[in-house]
Design a protein around this motif. Structure first.
Motif, PDB file in Angstrom:
ATOM      1  N   LEU A  85     -75.467  14.003  59.798  1.00  0.00           N
ATOM      2  CA  LEU A  85     -74.429  12.991  59.966  1.00  0.00           C
ATOM      3  C   LEU A  85     -73.587  12.876  58.695  1.00  0.00           C
ATOM      4  O   LEU A  85     -72.356  12.745  58.762  1.00  0.00           O
ATOM      5  CB  LEU A  85     -75.074  11.649  60.292  1.00  0.00           C
ATOM      6  N   ALA A  86     -74.224  12.942  57.538  1.00  0.00           N
ATOM      7  CA  ALA A  86     -73.492  12.884  56.279  1.00  0.00           C
ATOM      8  C   ALA A  86     -72.524  14.052  56.161  1.00  0.00           C
ATOM      9  O   ALA A  86     -71.387  13.893  55.691  1.00  0.00           O
ATOM     10  CB  ALA A  86     -74.475  12.885  55.114  1.00  0.00           C
ATOM     11  N   GLY A  87     -72.963  15.244  56.585  1.00  0.00           N
ATOM     12  CA  GLY A  87     -72.080  16.400  56.566  1.00  0.00           C
ATOM     13  C   GLY A  87     -70.868  16.205  57.454  1.00  0.00           C
ATOM     14  O   GLY A  87     -69.741  16.596  57.106  1.00  0.00           O
ATOM     15  N   LEU A  88     -71.083  15.591  58.614  1.00  0.00           N
ATOM     16  CA  LEU A  88     -69.971  15.305  59.522  1.00  0.00           C
ATOM     17  C   LEU A  88     -68.952  14.392  58.850  1.00  0.00           C
ATOM     18  O   LEU A  88     -67.737  14.647  58.898  1.00  0.00           O
ATOM     19  CB  LEU A  88     -70.509  14.656  60.798  1.00  0.00           C
ATOM     20  N   TYR A  89     -69.417  13.317  58.213  1.00  0.00           N
ATOM     21  CA  TYR A  89     -68.488  12.374  57.591  1.00  0.00           C
ATOM     22  C   TYR A  89     -67.799  12.968  56.366  1.00  0.00           C
ATOM     23  O   TYR A  89     -66.656  12.610  56.061  1.00  0.00           O
ATOM     24  CB  TYR A  89     -69.211  11.067  57.251  1.00  0.00           C
ATOM     25  N   ALA A  90     -68.469  13.883  55.688  1.00  0.00           N
ATOM     26  CA  ALA A  90     -67.810  14.573  54.578  1.00  0.00           C
ATOM     27  C   ALA A  90     -66.725  15.509  55.094  1.00  0.00           C
ATOM     28  O   ALA A  90     -65.603  15.535  54.570  1.00  0.00           O
ATOM     29  CB  ALA A  90     -68.848  15.342  53.763  1.00  0.00           C
ATOM     30  N   ASP A  91     -67.024  16.270  56.130  1.00  0.00           N
ATOM     31  CA  ASP A  91     -66.070  17.244  56.652  1.00  0.00           C
ATOM     32  C   ASP A  91     -64.908  16.573  57.389  1.00  0.00           C
ATOM     33  O   ASP A  91     -63.748  16.947  57.215  1.00  0.00           O
ATOM     34  CB  ASP A  91     -66.776  18.213  57.603  1.00  0.00           C
ATOM     35  N   ARG A  92     -65.212  15.602  58.199  1.00  0.00           N
ATOM     36  CA  ARG A  92     -64.170  15.006  59.044  1.00  0.00           C
ATOM     37  C   ARG A  92     -63.330  13.982  58.301  1.00  0.00           C
ATOM     38  O   ARG A  92     -62.119  13.897  58.511  1.00  0.00           O
ATOM     39  CB  ARG A  92     -64.805  14.369  60.279  1.00  0.00           C
ATOM     40  N   PHE A  93     -63.969  13.197  57.420  1.00  0.00           N
ATOM     41  CA  PHE A  93     -63.262  12.075  56.803  1.00  0.00           C
ATOM     42  C   PHE A  93     -63.114  12.191  55.286  1.00  0.00           C
ATOM     43  O   PHE A  93     -62.539  11.307  54.660  1.00  0.00           O
ATOM     44  CB  PHE A  93     -63.977  10.761  57.143  1.00  0.00           C
ATOM     45  N   GLY A  94     -63.637  13.257  54.702  1.00  0.00           N
ATOM     46  CA  GLY A  94     -63.444  13.479  53.275  1.00  0.00           C
ATOM     47  C   GLY A  94     -64.305  12.636  52.364  1.00  0.00           C
ATOM     48  O   GLY A  94     -64.005  12.505  51.171  1.00  0.00           O
ATOM     49  N   LEU A  95     -65.392  12.061  52.894  1.00  0.00           N
ATOM     50  CA  LEU A  95     -66.286  11.290  52.036  1.00  0.00           C
ATOM     51  C   LEU A  95     -67.053  12.213  51.106  1.00  0.00           C
ATOM     52  O   LEU A  95     -67.373  13.356  51.459  1.00  0.00           O
ATOM     53  CB  LEU A  95     -67.277  10.476  52.875  1.00  0.00           C
ATOM     54  N   ASP A  96     -67.338  11.739  49.902  1.00  0.00           N
ATOM     55  CA  ASP A  96     -68.231  12.439  48.981  1.00  0.00           C
ATOM     56  C   ASP A  96     -69.636  11.892  49.191  1.00  0.00           C
ATOM     57  O   ASP A  96     -69.915  10.736  48.861  1.00  0.00           O
ATOM     58  CB  ASP A  96     -67.796  12.211  47.535  1.00  0.00           C
ATOM     59  N   VAL A  97     -70.510  12.723  49.767  1.00  0.00           N
ATOM     60  CA  VAL A  97     -71.851  12.266  50.122  1.00  0.00           C
ATOM     61  C   VAL A  97     -72.880  13.238  49.550  1.00  0.00           C
ATOM     62  O   VAL A  97     -72.835  14.439  49.832  1.00  0.00           O
ATOM     63  CB  VAL A  97     -72.032  12.165  51.644  1.00  0.00           C
ATOM     64  N   ILE A  98     -73.785  12.713  48.759  1.00  0.00           N
ATOM     65  CA  ILE A  98     -74.868  13.524  48.205  1.00  0.00           C
ATOM     66  C   ILE A  98     -76.183  13.040  48.803  1.00  0.00           C
ATOM     67  O   ILE A  98     -76.541  11.863  48.665  1.00  0.00           O
ATOM     68  CB  ILE A  98     -74.906  13.438  46.673  1.00  0.00           C
ATOM     69  N   CYS A  99     -76.885  13.938  49.476  1.00  0.00           N
ATOM     70  CA  CYS A  99     -78.187  13.633  50.072  1.00  0.00           C
ATOM     71  C   CYS A  99     -79.280  14.096  49.117  1.00  0.00           C
ATOM     72  O   CYS A  99     -79.283  15.258  48.691  1.00  0.00           O
ATOM     73  CB  CYS A  99     -78.347  14.343  51.413  1.00  0.00           C
ATOM     74  N   VAL A 100     -80.192  13.202  48.804  1.00  0.00           N
ATOM     75  CA  VAL A 100     -81.269  13.520  47.871  1.00  0.00           C
ATOM     76  C   VAL A 100     -82.572  13.691  48.646  1.00  0.00           C
ATOM     77  O   VAL A 100     -83.083  12.734  49.238  1.00  0.00           O
ATOM     78  CB  VAL A 100     -81.426  12.410  46.809  1.00  0.00           C
ATOM     79  N   ARG A 101     -83.089  14.895  48.656  1.00  0.00           N
ATOM     80  CA  ARG A 101     -84.388  15.156  49.279  1.00  0.00           C
ATOM     81  C   ARG A 101     -85.473  14.760  48.277  1.00  0.00           C
ATOM     82  O   ARG A 101     -85.900  15.548  47.441  1.00  0.00           O
ATOM     83  CB  ARG A 101     -84.512  16.620  49.687  1.00  0.00           C
ATOM     84  N   ILE A 102     -85.899  13.517  48.410  1.00  0.00           N
ATOM     85  CA  ILE A 102     -86.765  12.898  47.408  1.00  0.00           C
ATOM     86  C   ILE A 102     -88.199  13.415  47.529  1.00  0.00           C
ATOM     87  O   ILE A 102     -88.744  13.521  48.621  1.00  0.00           O
ATOM     88  CB  ILE A 102     -86.743  11.368  47.574  1.00  0.00           C
ATOM     89  N   GLY A 103     -88.789  13.731  46.376  1.00  0.00           N
ATOM     90  CA  GLY A 103     -90.200  14.075  46.324  1.00  0.00           C
ATOM     91  C   GLY A 103     -91.040  12.816  46.234  1.00  0.00           C
ATOM     92  O   GLY A 103     -90.924  11.914  47.054  1.00  0.00           O
ATOM     93  N   LEU A 104     -91.882  12.718  45.210  1.00  0.00           N
ATOM     94  CA  LEU A 104     -92.743  11.548  45.018  1.00  0.00           C
ATOM     95  C   LEU A 104     -92.145  10.689  43.904  1.00  0.00           C
ATOM     96  O   LEU A 104     -92.357  10.963  42.717  1.00  0.00           O
ATOM     97  CB  LEU A 104     -94.167  11.989  44.692  1.00  0.00           C
ATOM     98  N   TRP A 105     -91.399   9.661  44.286  1.00  0.00           N
ATOM     99  CA  TRP A 105     -90.671   8.801  43.344  1.00  0.00           C
ATOM    100  C   TRP A 105     -91.578   7.628  42.986  1.00  0.00           C
ATOM    101  O   TRP A 105     -91.625   6.618  43.678  1.00  0.00           O
ATOM    102  CB  TRP A 105     -89.381   8.327  43.994  1.00  0.00           C
ATOM    103  N   PHE A 106     -92.316   7.798  41.897  1.00  0.00           N
ATOM    104  CA  PHE A 106     -93.307   6.815  41.470  1.00  0.00           C
ATOM    105  C   PHE A 106     -93.282   6.685  39.946  1.00  0.00           C
ATOM    106  O   PHE A 106     -92.742   7.545  39.239  1.00  0.00           O
ATOM    107  CB  PHE A 106     -94.717   7.245  41.902  1.00  0.00           C
TER     108      PHE A 106
END
Length: 273
Positions: A150-171
């Motif tokens: 969905l983030a890719g769609l909004y970046a491509d269609r509407f020009g949003l800058d969206v960074i998705c973080v594939r989080i590991g173990l955030w502790f």
């Protein structure tokens, strides 16, 4: 600068709040419950509401300059719950951002969106790339893969800058032996968010949320490309973890050579328990 932080009462947001504090910056915390310890003098604001309520999300997005999206379902659950909280909730957020003209968004994805990928040092000598195609290990991971799409769609269609973080173990410290490879320290987590917020015109990106761990086998290249330079290393905890859990085998043990570890094996009912 006003930054909307969804899931503002959660553990990750709580650890970020002091680390993101800066002169001229206001954090707007959005959650279904009021976060504890709100700073005074306008440094923090609170908007109560649910990601499943589009009107509440629209109100939270009004007048903000950027969004750090940490809210949603963070564990395995049934399909309806993970899709409602994560996929539909993120749709409401991206749509509100588009309507309000908010173009910089940091989305918390998860390593579980790519859980069935395995360590392959021959193919990836510099670490498993962050942008490998989704291979979710659970319904939760599937919902995070949907969020990335969905983030890719909004970046491509509407020009949003969206960074998705594939989080590991955030502790605060690396849990179990798996954390020796996949830990994201609290300070590095803040460094990563800052890099995502300040990178010039990133478009759509996927990066790993991981520290500079000696035993890391996920790539840092994608994060470094946007200015993320982690400093912490789980190895300082290695002796303690090995004393408790035994010597890890990051070359052969499937719990340590798959991104999703034991999530790839658990029966669904056990994961949901």
């Amino acid at each position: 600068m006003r930054i909307l932080v969804t899931g503002g009462a959660g553990k990750v947001a709580t650890s970020l709040r002091t680390r993101l504090a800066a002169t001229g910056r206001v954090l707007r915390l959005f959650d279904v419950v009021r976060p504890a310890g709100i700073e005074g003098a306008g440094a923090e604001e609170v908007v109560l509401g649910s990601l499943t309520d589009p009107d509440a999300v629209a109100a939270a997005c009004r007048g903000v300059d950027a969004i750090v999206h940490l809210g949603g379902q963070s564990k395995e659950a049934d399909a309806g719950e993970v899709l409602r909280a994560n996929a539909l909730g993120t749709y409401h957020l991206l749509e509100a951002a588009r309507r309000e003209g908010v173009t910089r968004i940091v989305l918390a994805s998860s390593s579980h969106a790519a859980g069935f990928h395995v360590r392959d040092d021959d193919t990836y000598p510099d670490g498993l790339p962050a942008g490998v195609p989704p291979r979710p290990d659970s319904l939760y991971g599937w919902s995070k893969a949907a969020v990335e799409s969905l983030a890719g769609l909004y970046a491509d269609r509407f020009g949003l800058d969206v960074i998705c973080v594939r989080i590991g173990l955030w502790f605060a410290t690396p849990p179990q032996n798996r954390g020796l490879a996949t830990w994201l320290s609290l300070d590095d987590g803040a460094r990563l968010v800052e890099a995502c917020l300040s990178a010039p015109s990133p478009g759509f990106r996927i990066v790993w949320g991981v520290s500079r761990n000696t035993r890391r086998w996920w790539s840092l290249a994608e994060g470094e490309a946007i200015g993320y330079h982690p400093k912490d290393d789980a190895e300082v905890y290695a002796a303690e973890r090995i004393a408790e859990f035994g010597e890890p085998d990051f070359e052969h043990d499937p719990e340590l050579t798959r991104v999703g570890a034991w999530w790839c094996d658990w029966p669904l009912a056990q994961r949901m328990g």
